[in-house]
Design an enzyme around this catalytic site. Structure first.
Site, short mmCIF file in Angstrom:
data_model
loop_
_atom_site.label_atom_id
_atom_site.label_comp_id
_atom_site.label_asym_id
_atom_site.label_seq_id
_atom_site.Cartn_x
_atom_site.Cartn_y
_atom_site.Cartn_z
N HIS A 1 -18.60 48.28 -164.97
CA HIS A 1 -19.94 47.83 -164.30
C HIS A 1 -20.96 47.91 -165.61
O HIS A 1 -21.69 47.03 -165.97
CB HIS A 1 -20.27 48.41 -163.12
CG HIS A 1 -21.44 47.91 -162.68
ND1 HIS A 1 -21.53 47.29 -161.46
CD2 HIS A 1 -22.86 48.19 -162.86
CE1 HIS A 1 -22.87 47.12 -161.12
NE2 HIS A 1 -23.60 47.74 -161.91
N GLU A 2 -21.31 49.08 -165.81
CA GLU A 2 -22.40 49.34 -166.61
C GLU A 2 -22.32 49.02 -168.15
O GLU A 2 -23.20 48.26 -168.78
CB GLU A 2 -22.47 50.90 -167.05
CG GLU A 2 -22.95 51.76 -165.83
CD GLU A 2 -24.15 51.05 -165.05
OE1 GLU A 2 -24.99 50.38 -165.44
OE2 GLU A 2 -24.12 51.34 -163.68
N HIS B 1 -23.54 45.40 -167.91
CA HIS B 1 -25.02 45.28 -168.36
C HIS B 1 -25.10 45.37 -169.94
O HIS B 1 -26.00 44.67 -170.53
CB HIS B 1 -25.84 46.62 -167.94
CG HIS B 1 -25.85 46.27 -166.37
ND1 HIS B 1 -26.66 45.16 -165.67
CD2 HIS B 1 -25.66 47.17 -165.28
CE1 HIS B 1 -26.68 45.24 -164.42
NE2 HIS B 1 -26.19 46.55 -164.12
N HIS C 1 -24.57 42.09 -171.81
CA HIS C 1 -25.88 41.33 -171.27
C HIS C 1 -26.76 41.52 -172.37
O HIS C 1 -27.70 40.60 -173.01
CB HIS C 1 -26.40 41.59 -169.98
CG HIS C 1 -26.91 40.41 -169.51
ND1 HIS C 1 -27.78 40.26 -168.12
CD2 HIS C 1 -27.48 39.16 -170.05
CE1 HIS C 1 -28.32 39.26 -167.97
NE2 HIS C 1 -28.11 38.54 -169.00
#
Length: 706
Positions: A498-499, A502, A505
């Site tokens: 998940h992280e 980020h 991104h």
């Protein structure tokens, strides 16, 4: 332009220099790492040279330099244009941006009493500083003049978006308000900022204050050996050799609640967890929350909105509270039904084991584990040995390389934000440097709870050259223990993926201006949550899920058990999330807040109104709900669910090709979702990728709610 700010800051600088022993400003400049080029690999912050006494002078000088740059824009005798006003405004404040990114990153990952005190000292000064810019009438007049003439400026799409965002930012910061209302807005901003800071500091204090100390070996019954070993290490470090200490950090409390056979001890640690910030002590957050929601409502009304949610949602994909509640309500109905089914299973298991009474909150995870084992012949301790942290990380690198052809290579000789952090260089397939990634895995007293991704430097362009980001991922995973490496749970492995979404991104973003780098809060979780889908795919598990002792690839039979059991427990997981999302919204749709406002009573009413099960508290109860009360996700915790509609549908795009590593689909996701920042409207970005708007069906299917 208000001159008092500069004069006041000069006075503070003078006092600061005197406190340093009357050293000259030149002496301080010579030795402060923020006042010179970093001269480090990839120009990362020189963490090894930054000392506590460097921050305050850097904050002060950063604000002064920023203010001087603003004054230069205002004094410019040339007619306002895009370059001399909008671009100049976007580029200024670099020193302040640098010191804030370093300080805030370290204050979250490795804080101290001194850092927290300085944070409280700087908070009102920073609030006033930014208000002086946002409420500068002459500056806004220049921005407004350009905004009203934009049709004749021949701007490209990115420039138009920057102009639009700059103008809206001034308006939403109160630039159009009468002077007396602007003064009240300044007061509100300062008070809200300090209260949010206080909330987070209280939460950290409460989390660190609780310890469950066990001194009898029989009270360790049911607990995994690795957890017991870490608890023994905690006790030894605290001078309690021969005992065991369990804490409220997730890698300690969650497996304790899952596996401890001692119901009374589960109750004790559970109550310690859910009562954080609600103990009527010096770290109690009830009054902080009351003041926060009251001041936020006043600010919203001052800005012309009926409640704070209306103010916050205007700039998000959801647009209004009706759409937010609509999504949450649609998912709540099947979730509550599923949660009741699970509760009945757990109650039956309790009775089967001869435990009298009703199922309680401290029983849920324990009996959920037992029911899962009975139904699917699986338990977490069977899976963990295949989820060695380093192997999960290798699997993650494998996934993103297959999707995007990027590589991550460890960098050893580079300044790091903490001794436990590791650093990697990210490169594109052609060898182009994309950025530096730091990762910091384990809990410690100075680190706030949870997991997050931030940046010590954001991507932008300067003088036509791309400035690569320095990104950080901070987690609180299960620590290594004696004779055993860090073995992750499935949830922790998903958190890492998940992280990392980020981080991608941040690393892939390619925009020319800071003002178009962000995306709406309810879009920002799409890149992170979509990455979670790859973790348990059989094709991926075969790459990284190897037994930490034997190197054996995870057996097909265990992979099938994981898949078969993956939907069980979603009633609980979705219910606790939704209840927190409802709670966040319920606070911020209030139109009036009485002086007698009772925080616990309001929270209880919010849960009861929807028929929530008493055994499932919100994922975050009010007094430790830092996402909303600490800022960041205020009237926005629903964003994870909103983004999940997008990410579940987005992963379907890969599955529809018959290849979860389909390069064309990955390239479209990169080009349309990860690269553009906010140059395009969020829904347009999604439709550019997917060819259509998302539906809710994949989400319900993914959670086993349909």
């Amino acid at each position: 332009m208000k001159i008092f700010l500069t004069a006041g800051l000069f006075a503070i600088i003078t006092l600061g220099i005197q406190a340093e022993g009357n050293k000259t400003e030149t002496d301080m400049n010579d030795r402060n790492p923020f006042f010179a080029a970093y001269a480090t690999p990839f120009d990362v912050p020189p963490f090894d040279k930054i000392r506590m006494d460097h921050y305050k002078p850097a904050f002060i000088k950063g604000m002064e330099d920023h203010q001087a740059e603003i004054e230069a824009i205002v004094r410019n005798q040339a007619a306002p244009d895009f370059e001399n006003t909008i671009v100049a405004l976007d580029r200024c404040g670099n020193l302040l941006r640098n010191v804030r990114s370093v300080f805030s990153g370290l204050n979250s990952a490795n804080t101290s009493d001194e850092m927290q005190a300085l944070n409280r000292e700087m908070s009102p000064l920073l609030s006033r500083h930014y208000d002086d810019i946002n409420l500068n009438r002459k500056l806004f007049d220049r921005v407004k003049q350009i905004y009203e003439q934009q049709d004749g400026l021949n701007l490209n799409k990115e420039q138009k978006k920057l102009l639009e965002e700059t103008y809206k930012s001034f308006v939403r910061s109160g630039a159009n308000l009468p002077e007396e209302q602007q003064e009240r807005l300044r007061e509100l901003n300062s008070q809200i900022s300090l209260l949010q800071l206080t909330f987070g500091q209280n939460m950290l204090k409460e989390t660190n204050a609780f310890q469950l100390i066990i001194d009898r070996e029989e009270d360790l019954s049911g607990l995994p050996r690795s957890l017991v070993s870490v608890a023994a290490d905690e006790a030894k470090a605290a001078g309690r050799d021969g005992q065991w200490i369990f804490t409220l950090h997730n890698p300690s409390i969650m497996p304790f609640l899952q596996f401890s056979d001692r119901r009374e001890l589960r109750e004790k640690i559970f109550n310690g967890y859910i009562r954080r910030g609600n103990n009527n002590n010096d770290a109690d957050n009830k009054e902080v929350v009351k003041q926060l929601v009251t001041l936020r409502l006043e600010k919203a009304k001052l800005m012309g909105y009926e409640d704070y949610a209306a103010f916050a949602l205007e700039e998000r994909m959801a647009k209004n509270e009706k759409n937010v509640y609509g999504l949450l309500d649609n998912v709540w109905t099947p979730t509550l039904s599923k949660a009741k089914e699970e509760a009945a299973d757990l109650q039956a298991m309790m009775q089967k084991e001869g435990v009298e009474g009703e199922l309680k909150g401290w029983d849920w995870r324990y009996y959920n584990e037992k029911v899962k084992k009975e139904k699917y012949d699986i338990d977490e301790n069977e899976v963990r040995p295949y989820f060695k942290l380093e192997n999960v990380l290798d699997g993650l690198f494998h996934v993103v390389n297959k999707l995007y052809s990027i590589t991550f290579t460890e960098i050893r000789d580079i300044p790091k934000p903490h001794g436990e952090a590791v650093a990697f260089e990210c490169k594109d397939a052609d060898g182009t440097h994309r950025g530096v990634l730091y990762m910091d895995f384990f809990p410690r007293p100075g680190k706030r709870g949870g997991a997050w991704c931030g940046a010590y430097r954001s991507q932008t362009y300067r003088d036509g050259k791309r400035i690569a980001p320095a990104v950080t991922i901070v987690c609180n995973f299960t620590k290594p223990s004696a004779g055993q490496p860090a073995l992750l749970s499935i949830d922790e492995a998903e958190t890492m993926f998940h992280e990392f979404g980020h981080a991608l991104h941040n690393l892939f973003r390619d925009v020319h201006y800071y003002g178009v780098s962000g995306v709406p809060r309810d879009f920002v979780e799409l890149p992170s949550q979509v990455m979670e889908h790859w973790v348990l795919e059989p094709e991926v598990l075969k790459v990284f899920a190897r037994h930490y002792r034997t190197g054996e690839v995870i057996p097909e039979s265990l992979v099938k058990k994981i898949d078969n059991s993956s939907k069980y427990g979603q009633g609980f997981a979705t219910a606790e999330y939704l209840q927190a999302s409802f709670l966040d919204m319920d606070y911020h749709v209030l139109k009036e807040i009485p002086s007698s406002f009772d925080i616990p009573a309001f929270e209880t009413e919010s849960m009861n109104r929807r028929g929530a099960l008493p055994q499932i508290p919100p994922r975050y109860r009010t007094t430790y709900f830092n996402h909303t009360m600490g800022g960041g996700y205020t009237a926005g915790y629903y964003s994870y669910m909103w983004s999940e509609v997008l990410d579940a549908d987005a992963f379907e795009a890969f599955k529809e090709t018959g290849n979860i590593f389909d390069r064309k689909t990955a390239e479209k996701f990169r080009d349309f979702i990860l690269v553009p920042g906010s140059i395009d409207d969020a829904m347009d970005m999604y439709k550019n990728f997917r060819g259509k708007e998302p539906g809710i069906e994949p989400l319900l299917k993914n959670r086993g709610l349909k």
